[in-house]
Design an enzyme around this catalytic site. Structure first.
Site, mmCIF file in Angstrom:
data_model
loop_
_atom_site.group_PDB
_atom_site.id
_atom_site.type_symbol
_atom_site.label_atom_id
_atom_site.label_comp_id
_atom_site.label_asym_id
_atom_site.label_seq_id
_atom_site.Cartn_x
_atom_site.Cartn_y
_atom_site.Cartn_z
ATOM 1 N N TYR A 1 43.943 13.720 56.134
ATOM 2 C CA TYR A 1 45.004 13.305 55.214
ATOM 3 C C TYR A 1 46.220 12.914 56.050
ATOM 4 C CZ TYR A 1 41.825 16.434 52.813
ATOM 5 O OH TYR A 1 40.687 17.072 52.370
ATOM 6 N N ASP B 1 30.471 21.141 42.836
ATOM 7 C CA ASP B 1 31.779 20.793 43.415
ATOM 8 C C ASP B 1 31.572 19.680 44.447
ATOM 9 O OD1 ASP B 1 34.319 20.706 44.455
ATOM 10 O OD2 ASP B 1 34.296 22.726 45.285
ATOM 11 N N GLU C 1 32.534 15.999 50.377
ATOM 12 C CA GLU C 1 32.114 17.368 50.051
ATOM 13 C C GLU C 1 30.730 17.365 49.412
ATOM 14 O OE1 GLU C 1 33.856 21.211 47.556
ATOM 15 O OE2 GLU C 1 34.582 19.190 47.116
ATOM 16 N N ASP D 1 37.369 14.485 43.437
ATOM 17 C CA ASP D 1 36.847 15.841 43.636
ATOM 18 C C ASP D 1 36.592 16.397 42.241
ATOM 19 O OD1 ASP D 1 36.382 18.535 44.166
ATOM 20 O OD2 ASP D 1 37.884 18.650 45.758
ATOM 21 N N HIS E 1 45.495 19.290 46.034
ATOM 22 C CA HIS E 1 45.128 19.712 44.682
ATOM 23 C C HIS E 1 45.833 18.834 43.648
ATOM 24 C CE1 HIS E 1 43.899 24.008 46.119
ATOM 25 N NE2 HIS E 1 42.956 23.101 46.343
ATOM 26 N N HIS F 1 35.295 28.538 43.434
ATOM 27 C CA HIS F 1 35.612 29.273 44.657
ATOM 28 C C HIS F 1 35.015 30.656 44.453
ATOM 29 C CE1 HIS F 1 39.284 26.431 45.165
ATOM 30 N NE2 HIS F 1 38.196 25.918 45.706
ATOM 31 N N HIS G 1 33.813 26.691 51.035
ATOM 32 C CA HIS G 1 33.924 27.968 50.325
ATOM 33 C C HIS G 1 32.593 28.259 49.647
ATOM 34 C CE1 HIS G 1 34.234 25.539 46.643
ATOM 35 N NE2 HIS G 1 35.122 24.807 47.293
ATOM 36 N N ASP H 1 49.985 29.330 18.535
ATOM 37 C CA ASP H 1 48.883 30.222 18.189
ATOM 38 C C ASP H 1 47.531 29.593 18.511
ATOM 39 O OD1 ASP H 1 48.875 28.259 16.312
ATOM 40 O OD2 ASP H 1 48.771 29.586 14.560
ATOM 41 N N ARG I 1 38.169 12.843 51.931
ATOM 42 C CA ARG I 1 37.412 14.095 51.966
ATOM 43 C C ARG I 1 35.989 13.788 51.510
ATOM 44 N NH1 ARG I 1 40.687 16.980 49.479
ATOM 45 N NH2 ARG I 1 39.898 17.159 47.338
ATOM 46 N N GLU J 1 33.172 20.491 53.354
ATOM 47 C CA GLU J 1 34.138 19.488 52.901
ATOM 48 C C GLU J 1 35.259 19.212 53.903
ATOM 49 O OE1 GLU J 1 36.752 20.967 49.709
ATOM 50 O OE2 GLU J 1 35.430 22.702 49.591
ATOM 51 N N HIS K 1 42.917 22.323 55.886
ATOM 52 C CA HIS K 1 42.145 23.357 55.203
ATOM 53 C C HIS K 1 40.898 23.690 56.023
ATOM 54 C CE1 HIS K 1 39.294 20.234 53.820
ATOM 55 N NE2 HIS K 1 40.353 19.512 53.463
#
Length: 437
Positions: free
Chosen positions: A387, A270, A407, A259, A242, A360, A353, A39, A405, A383, A349
């Site tokens: 990899y 971001d 960004e 990230d 991710h 996003h 974005h 709950d 990466r 970004e 990728h």
């Protein structure tokens, strides 16, 4: 925590109604409450479009806007004041105070929503609501069914329905000066947090401990929540795009990819940076890192009003592909590799974005089937990354498991762009310097 002025939300409501026919009625509902387990509820976060138009953070509310003959009007349906429930669940604005607090014309209790909505929808030229919100669709259909049954009493049921999402999404894509200032503040907080992570990172830390340093900086500077689940990926974990487990030990000789960004009054930042756990890049790590940095700079150089969104990706792909050929991870001619998209093995990728109230953020990337032009007021991430599969035995050992990466958060301006996260070190030399300090 800083907030936008109430007039900002009022201006948005009026701007939305100006794009609708006279007699149109807009219905917007707040985000539902979600159960975490048992709950226990998840921390409540308001629906972005509802907040965009209302400025209201409470749950259990509905906003109705009418483009009436005598001008625009706004009505909020919300929870009434209730001393006992407020002791358990927190203070409410309440019906009486809501018009002044929210700069809305009138307010009613939630219990009156069904009856009042019948009157508000009677003879409307158009009913506008989010088609993606199942609950709102049910509410609208129930009200329309009631209006049809009341036809003998002179009620007129609207016959035109329109989707709210494309209208609000287009508005949200172009940021006002107040929104840009809010996003810049969120970015400044996140920049400080990333610098802190570089300062304190050391061999033997757990990824979640480094994440905690970021989160502490977010909150102490006024951010109440994360913009998204933080990624703190040491070593080959950076090759999981991710990755959010954040439970491994940071090893000597590895890179760590972070990230992470905070949210400030419902506006996201971001940022991604990749740096060596021990403070010094190896030669192989430096080679890949500087290749990604060159792609990042090439993408930024494309940004100006009139350029199209895919220009950034095209520029980054060209640099990355040529670089991968240069170090032997790809073979053949540049154009052939780009045409066959061989780079997707290492850069899978796209360049970025939209960024705004959602990390996003809303807004289409194509108009009439082609990449949309950039316009001053848009905010996007840039970004690029590389990899390298740690399990690919066809790749020389020195490259395997490297994930990088970079960004930043970029505002399109009248003459080019402004990097909202430019104060965060990005060169190899600057990163090594801050880590040594």
């Amino acid at each position: 925590m800083t907030k936008l002025a109430t007039t900002e939300y009022n201006n948005r409501r009026h701007a939305l109604l100006k794009n609708l026919p006279q007699g149109a009625v807009v219905i917007v509902q707040c985000a539902p409450v979600h159960i975490r387990n048992g709950d226990v509820e998840h921390d409540y976060r308001q629906d972005s479009s509802f907040y965009y138009l209302s400025g209201m953070v409470e749950s259990n509310a509905t906003l109705v806007l009418v483009n009436g003959v005598n001008g625009p009007s706004s009505t909020i349906f919300c929870a009434s004041k209730n001393k006992l429930q407020e002791i358990w669940q927190g203070r409410r604005i309440g019906v009486d105070a809501a018009p002044d607090v929210l700069m809305i014309d009138q307010a009613y209790s939630n219990e009156s929503l069904a009856d009042k909505l019948i009157d508000l929808l009677d003879d409307a030229s158009q009913v506008v609501y989010s088609f993606s919100r199942v609950g709102t669709g049910e509410l609208v259909q129930q009200s329309l069914s009631m209006l049809r049954r009341l036809a003998r009493q002179g009620k007129i049921c609207p016959t035109q329905l329109a989707d709210l999402d494309p209208l609000v999404n287009a508005m949200r894509l172009l940021k006002s000066k107040a929104e840009v200032a809010q996003m810049a503040a969120a970015c400044a907080i996140s920049v400080t947090a990333h610098k802190r992570a570089m300062n304190v990172c050391k061999v033997g830390m757990h990824e979640y401990q480094l994440a905690a340093e970021l989160h502490h900086q977010f909150t102490t500077q006024g951010s109440q929540r994360l913009a998204y689940g933080s990624i703190v990926a040491g070593g080959e974990n950076a090759c999981i795009l991710h990755y959010t487990n954040n439970d491994q030990v940071l090893q000597d000789g590895d890179l760590v990819l972070i990230d992470a960004g905070c949210e400030l009054d419902h506006y996201a930042s971001d940022i991604t940076r990749t740096f060596p756990v021990n403070g010094r890049f190896s030669e192989a790590q430096k080679t890949i890192y500087e290749l990604v940095l060159a792609a990042h700079e090439a993408a930024l150089a494309c940004i100006k009003p009139g350029a199209v969104y895919t220009d950034m990706q095209d520029a980054a792909v060209k640099v990355i592909t040529q670089g991968l050929i240069g170090i032997g991870l790809l073979t053949g001619e540049l154009e052939q590799n780009i045409e066959q998209q061989t780079f997707r093995k290492f850069y899978m990728h796209n360049i970025g974005h939209w960024l705004g109230m959602d990390v996003h953020d809303v807004g289409v990337y194509k108009l009439d089937g082609v990449s949309r032009p950039l316009i001053a007021g848009m905010v996007t991430t840039v970004e690029p990354g590389i990899y390298i599969d740690p399990e690919d035995l066809d790749i020389a050992p020195q490259w395997r498991g490297i994930g990088v990466r970079i960004e930043d958060n970029i505002l399109v301006t009248d003459h080019g762009y402004h990097n909202l996260t430019a104060n965060l070190p990005v060169s190899v030399a600057d990163i090594e310097t801050i880590m040594a300090s």
